[in-house]
Design a protein around this motif. Structure first.
Motif, PDB file in Angstrom:
ATOM      1  N   THR A   7      22.023   8.020 -11.930  1.00 19.18           N
ATOM      2  CA  THR A   7      22.864   8.667 -11.919  1.00 19.18           C
ATOM      3  C   THR A   7      23.128  10.669 -11.910  1.00 19.18           C
ATOM      4  O   THR A   7      24.483  10.220 -12.269  1.00 19.18           O
ATOM      5  CB  THR A   7      22.756   8.512 -13.903  1.00 19.18           C
ATOM      6  OG1 THR A   7      22.876   7.000 -13.553  1.00 19.18           O
ATOM      7  CG2 THR A   7      24.353   8.614 -14.320  1.00 19.18           C
TER       8      THR A   7
ATOM      9  N   ARG B 122      34.888   1.866 -13.009  1.00 21.00           N
ATOM     10  CA  ARG B 122      35.634   1.023 -13.896  1.00 21.00           C
ATOM     11  C   ARG B 122      37.213   1.669 -14.487  1.00 21.00           C
ATOM     12  O   ARG B 122      36.685   2.794 -15.309  1.00 21.00           O
ATOM     13  CB  ARG B 122      34.348   1.011 -15.096  1.00 21.00           C
ATOM     14  CG  ARG B 122      34.870  -0.289 -15.875  1.00 21.00           C
ATOM     15  CD  ARG B 122      34.351  -0.505 -17.496  1.00 21.00           C
ATOM     16  NE  ARG B 122      34.485  -1.402 -17.145  1.00 21.00           N
ATOM     17  CZ  ARG B 122      35.590  -1.857 -18.984  1.00 21.00           C
ATOM     18  NH1 ARG B 122      36.677  -1.310 -18.894  1.00 21.00           N
ATOM     19  NH2 ARG B 122      35.958  -2.899 -19.304  1.00 21.00           N
TER      20      ARG B 122
ATOM     21  N   THR C  93      16.984   5.647 -14.804  1.00 16.93           N
ATOM     22  CA  THR C  93      19.083   5.832 -14.944  1.00 16.93           C
ATOM     23  C   THR C  93      19.743   5.652 -13.735  1.00 16.93           C
ATOM     24  O   THR C  93      19.655   6.739 -13.074  1.00 16.93           O
ATOM     25  CB  THR C  93      19.551   6.895 -16.166  1.00 16.93           C
ATOM     26  OG1 THR C  93      18.616   6.706 -17.044  1.00 16.93           O
ATOM     27  CG2 THR C  93      20.980   6.206 -16.469  1.00 16.93           C
TER      28      THR C  93
ATOM     29  N   PHE D  16      23.109   1.960  -5.638  1.00 17.80           N
ATOM     30  CA  PHE D  16      22.837   1.936  -6.174  1.00 17.80           C
ATOM     31  C   PHE D  16      21.982   3.857  -6.092  1.00 17.80           C
ATOM     32  O   PHE D  16      21.359   3.852  -5.246  1.00 17.80           O
ATOM     33  CB  PHE D  16      22.347   1.951  -7.411  1.00 17.80           C
ATOM     34  CG  PHE D  16      20.954   1.225  -7.097  1.00 17.80           C
ATOM     35  CD1 PHE D  16      20.830  -0.107  -6.508  1.00 17.80           C
ATOM     36  CD2 PHE D  16      20.029   1.329  -7.452  1.00 17.80           C
ATOM     37  CE1 PHE D  16      20.381  -1.045  -6.657  1.00 17.80           C
ATOM     38  CE2 PHE D  16      18.711   0.563  -6.865  1.00 17.80           C
ATOM     39  CZ  PHE D  16      18.480  -0.671  -6.044  1.00 17.80           C
TER      40      PHE D  16
ATOM     41  N   TYR E  45      29.014   2.601 -13.373  1.00 18.53           N
ATOM     42  CA  TYR E  45      28.565   1.767 -13.457  1.00 18.53           C
ATOM     43  C   TYR E  45      27.182   1.901 -13.970  1.00 18.53           C
ATOM     44  O   TYR E  45      26.330   1.694 -12.572  1.00 18.53           O
ATOM     45  CB  TYR E  45      29.324  -0.115 -12.937  1.00 18.53           C
ATOM     46  CG  TYR E  45      30.523  -0.188 -12.972  1.00 18.53           C
ATOM     47  CD1 TYR E  45      30.586  -1.562 -14.413  1.00 18.53           C
ATOM     48  CD2 TYR E  45      31.085   0.113 -11.645  1.00 18.53           C
ATOM     49  CE1 TYR E  45      31.608  -1.792 -13.925  1.00 18.53           C
ATOM     50  CE2 TYR E  45      32.273  -0.790 -12.326  1.00 18.53           C
ATOM     51  CZ  TYR E  45      32.677  -2.051 -13.582  1.00 18.53           C
ATOM     52  OH  TYR E  45      33.822  -2.435 -14.043  1.00 18.53           O
ATOM     53  N   SER E  46      26.882   2.473 -14.899  1.00 14.94           N
ATOM     54  CA  SER E  46      25.353   3.010 -15.165  1.00 14.94           C
ATOM     55  C   SER E  46      24.103   2.271 -16.226  1.00 14.94           C
ATOM     56  O   SER E  46      25.153   1.116 -16.419  1.00 14.94           O
ATOM     57  CB  SER E  46      25.526   4.019 -15.456  1.00 14.94           C
ATOM     58  OG  SER E  46      26.264   4.719 -15.026  1.00 14.94           O
ATOM     59  N   TRP E  47      23.591   2.000 -16.034  1.00 15.39           N
ATOM     60  CA  TRP E  47      22.151   1.314 -16.541  1.00 15.39           C
ATOM     61  C   TRP E  47      21.013   1.826 -16.438  1.00 15.39           C
ATOM     62  O   TRP E  47      20.147   2.432 -15.409  1.00 15.39           O
ATOM     63  CB  TRP E  47      22.388  -0.327 -15.816  1.00 15.39           C
ATOM     64  CG  TRP E  47      21.166  -0.394 -14.978  1.00 15.39           C
ATOM     65  CD1 TRP E  47      20.240  -0.944 -14.824  1.00 15.39           C
ATOM     66  CD2 TRP E  47      22.089  -0.168 -13.485  1.00 15.39           C
ATOM     67  NE1 TRP E  47      19.683  -1.396 -13.342  1.00 15.39           N
ATOM     68  CE2 TRP E  47      21.077  -0.534 -12.672  1.00 15.39           C
ATOM     69  CE3 TRP E  47      23.431  -0.408 -13.138  1.00 15.39           C
ATOM     70  CZ2 TRP E  47      21.612  -0.526 -11.468  1.00 15.39           C
ATOM     71  CZ3 TRP E  47      23.487   0.037 -11.967  1.00 15.39           C
ATOM     72  CH2 TRP E  47      22.876  -0.324 -10.974  1.00 15.39           C
ATOM     73  N   THR E  48      19.593   0.947 -17.159  1.00 17.85           N
ATOM     74  CA  THR E  48      18.926   1.520 -17.341  1.00 17.85           C
ATOM     75  C   THR E  48      18.217   1.046 -16.297  1.00 17.85           C
ATOM     76  O   THR E  48      18.245  -0.649 -17.441  1.00 17.85           O
ATOM     77  CB  THR E  48      18.023   1.763 -18.640  1.00 17.85           C
ATOM     78  OG1 THR E  48      19.302   3.177 -18.859  1.00 17.85           O
ATOM     79  CG2 THR E  48      16.914   2.998 -18.724  1.00 17.85           C
ATOM     80  N   ASP E  49      17.586   0.559 -15.510  1.00 17.60           N
ATOM     81  CA  ASP E  49      16.446  -0.029 -15.061  1.00 17.60           C
ATOM     82  C   ASP E  49      15.082  -0.984 -16.016  1.00 17.60           C
ATOM     83  O   ASP E  49      14.351   0.557 -16.883  1.00 17.60           O
ATOM     84  CB  ASP E  49      16.406  -0.235 -13.532  1.00 17.60           C
ATOM     85  CG  ASP E  49      14.949   0.707 -13.262  1.00 17.60           C
ATOM     86  OD1 ASP E  49      14.229   1.213 -14.411  1.00 17.60           O
ATOM     87  OD2 ASP E  49      14.728   0.581 -12.295  1.00 17.60           O
ATOM     88  N   GLN E  50      14.130  -1.818 -15.430  1.00 10.03           N
ATOM     89  CA  GLN E  50      13.437  -2.216 -16.062  1.00 10.03           C
ATOM     90  C   GLN E  50      11.484  -0.535 -16.419  1.00 10.03           C
ATOM     91  O   GLN E  50      11.071  -0.741 -17.141  1.00 10.03           O
ATOM     92  CB  GLN E  50      12.556  -3.320 -15.477  1.00 10.03           C
ATOM     93  CG  GLN E  50      13.291  -4.688 -15.741  1.00 10.03           C
ATOM     94  CD  GLN E  50      14.673  -4.475 -15.459  1.00 10.03           C
ATOM     95  OE1 GLN E  50      15.088  -3.848 -14.438  1.00 10.03           O
ATOM     96  NE2 GLN E  50      14.976  -6.313 -14.865  1.00 10.03           N
TER      97      GLN E  50
ATOM     98  N   THR F  86      23.213   3.683 -11.164  1.00 13.63           N
ATOM     99  CA  THR F  86      24.849   4.227 -10.952  1.00 13.63           C
ATOM    100  C   THR F  86      25.516   3.361  -9.630  1.00 13.63           C
ATOM    101  O   THR F  86      25.075   3.687  -8.639  1.00 13.63           O
ATOM    102  CB  THR F  86      25.033   5.543 -11.649  1.00 13.63           C
ATOM    103  OG1 THR F  86      24.943   6.063 -12.706  1.00 13.63           O
ATOM    104  CG2 THR F  86      26.874   5.009 -11.698  1.00 13.63           C
TER     105      THR F  86
END
Ligand code: AMP
Length: 419
Positions: free
Chosen positions: A48, A114, A76, A45, A67-72, A78
């Protein structure tokens, strides 16, 4: 209890299938190294923003497939959907350009998009590919095309077709896009809904439409970018084709083959095989002279390709693929024989380089013999308590049925002689 299953669009790869994957991997490593390419591995990863800038905001990948997300920590991130941007990022981060004027890099990796899953299209898939960073000359383009082509050739892929084009340099694009837009606006109502949405923002991607009716309309009404490239770019293209002719890579000049992103320039190519069905692209590539600069570096010419491994595996005729059958199946029974059998198996692997499978289920002699036949071993070694007491083993050739007695102390010599 819940029965866990793979996520839609992802697959397990089981040992039988992976024999072929390994062969593909080995061929990729060999061919790339033969051409002076060095392997690069980048993390699964990235930020993004790297992909947004590196692939472009108007692409399907960035708008709907990442496939993206914000970590702890609030970053941001991907999962990588392609490898050119990560390789370009690594090139800049490690200041490779300052060390050497040219870098030839290759990779084998897993990617994530995706997409709507179907045969040959997955959400986790694998690619091998190469990026040559530093040379703007046509021989570099031809080298990249030959790398992709020769891998497919090695696996005897049938009905292959290499499509080739040039989209020239970035300067000619605004005027060309203007003339393309005004031509297709005249036939807008006859185009499919997707094409209609592409006219303003994603104009070049009109040529990607799979609808044959749209393709016919474009043939009839759209100007081709190739017809407006400069004389210098035309000479570059001709040189690429001369080299391909010389190294006997058949190609087809397809003026509709374009890559829709700003940083692409000059050569574009794609290799397809009709053996694949609807998802017929084995690989895509081209020149991207603008990318390194777009990611914050100096203007640096580059050219590369990426090929789908699942697609290649689908296209390979599996009948010609050899399996790694065991050289030896080691049959034994009794507590004492187990220790000696383990030593014999270990020695034969380390000292004679044999593929040795040793019985660990302690089955009956008959069941072990059956297993030796099932797994396709060329030779069986039998070590019973009687043989152990006499310090020897029985060696049975599975194709002739011939048996030999061999002293335990001479096993390595015996197998070194027969190999
Ligand atoms: P691209 O990075 O989109 O230019 O794709 C390069 C190659 O990767 C294609 O020609 C395919 O062989 C393969 N590929 C792309 N997307 C997928 C996918 N979702 N599943 C399997 N293979 C893919």
């Amino acid at each position: 209890m819940q029965n866990f299953r793979t996520i839609k669009g992802t697959h397990d790869l089981l040992p039988e299938e992976l024999n072929l994957w390994r062969e593909v991997g080995n061929s990729v490593h060999t061919l790339m190294q033969q051409n002076g390419y060095g392997e690069i591995r980048t993390p699964a990863f990235e930020n993004t923003e790297l992909f947004v800038r590196g692939i472009g905001t108007d692409t399907d990948i960035v708008t709907k497939e990442m496939y993206s997300w914000t970590d702890q920590g609030g970053n941001t991130l991907t999962l990588k959907p392609e490898l050119t941007a990560p390789v370009a990022r690594a090139y800049l981060q490690h200041q490779m350009g300052n060390q050497n004027p040219i870098h030839r890099l290759y990779y084998i990796d897993a990617l994530f998009r995706r997409e709507r899953p179907q045969k040959g299209r997955q959400r986790q898939f694998h690619q091998f590919g190469a990026e040559a960073i530093g040379s703007s000359n046509p021989e570099q383009d031809a080298e990249i095309i030959s790398l992709a082509y020769n891998i497919f050739k090695k696996f005897d892929i049938q009905n292959m077709s290499v499509r080739l084009n040039s989209i020239g340099n970035a300067e000619i694009r605004p005027a060309y896009l203007e003339s393309l837009r005004s031509s297709v606006k005249k036939i807008k109502s006859k185009l499919c809904a997707t094409c209609q949405t592409r006219i303003e923002k994603n104009t070049l991607r009109l040529f990607d439409c799979k609808n044959p009716h749209c393709q016919e309309l474009l043939d009839e009404h759209a100007p081709f970018i190739f017809d407006s490239i400069s004389d210098k770019d035309q000479a570059h293209f001709e040189m690429v084709t001369r080299i391909l002719n010389e190294i006997e890579i058949p190609y087809f000049h397809d003026k509709k083959l374009v890559r829709g992103l700003d940083y692409y320039s000059h050569t574009t190519f794609e290799i397809t095989s009709s053996a694949l069905g609807a998802q017929d692209a084995l690989c895509g590539g081209g020149r991207y002279n603008g990318l390194i600069e777009q990611l914050g570096g100096k203007s640096t010419p580059a050219v590369g390709f990426a090929a789908g491994i699942e697609r290649l595996i689908l296209a390979i005729d599996k009948q010609n693929i050899s399996r790694n059958l065991p050289d030896i199946y080691l049959i034994h029974f009794g507590d004492e024989t187990t220790v000696t059998a383990s030593k014999i198996a270990n020695d034969l692997r380390l000292n004679c380089g044999k593929i040795v499978v040793m019985e660990t289920l302690r089955r009956s002699l008959k069941a072990q013999m059956r297993e030796a036949g099932r797994c396709g071993a060329k030779t069986t070694i039998i070590l019973g308590e009687k043989e152990l007491a006499a310090n020897k083993i029985i060696v049975k050739d599975m194709s002739t049925g011939n048996q030999n007695e061999v002293p335990i102390s001479e096993i390595n010599q015996f197998f070194n002689k027969t190999s």
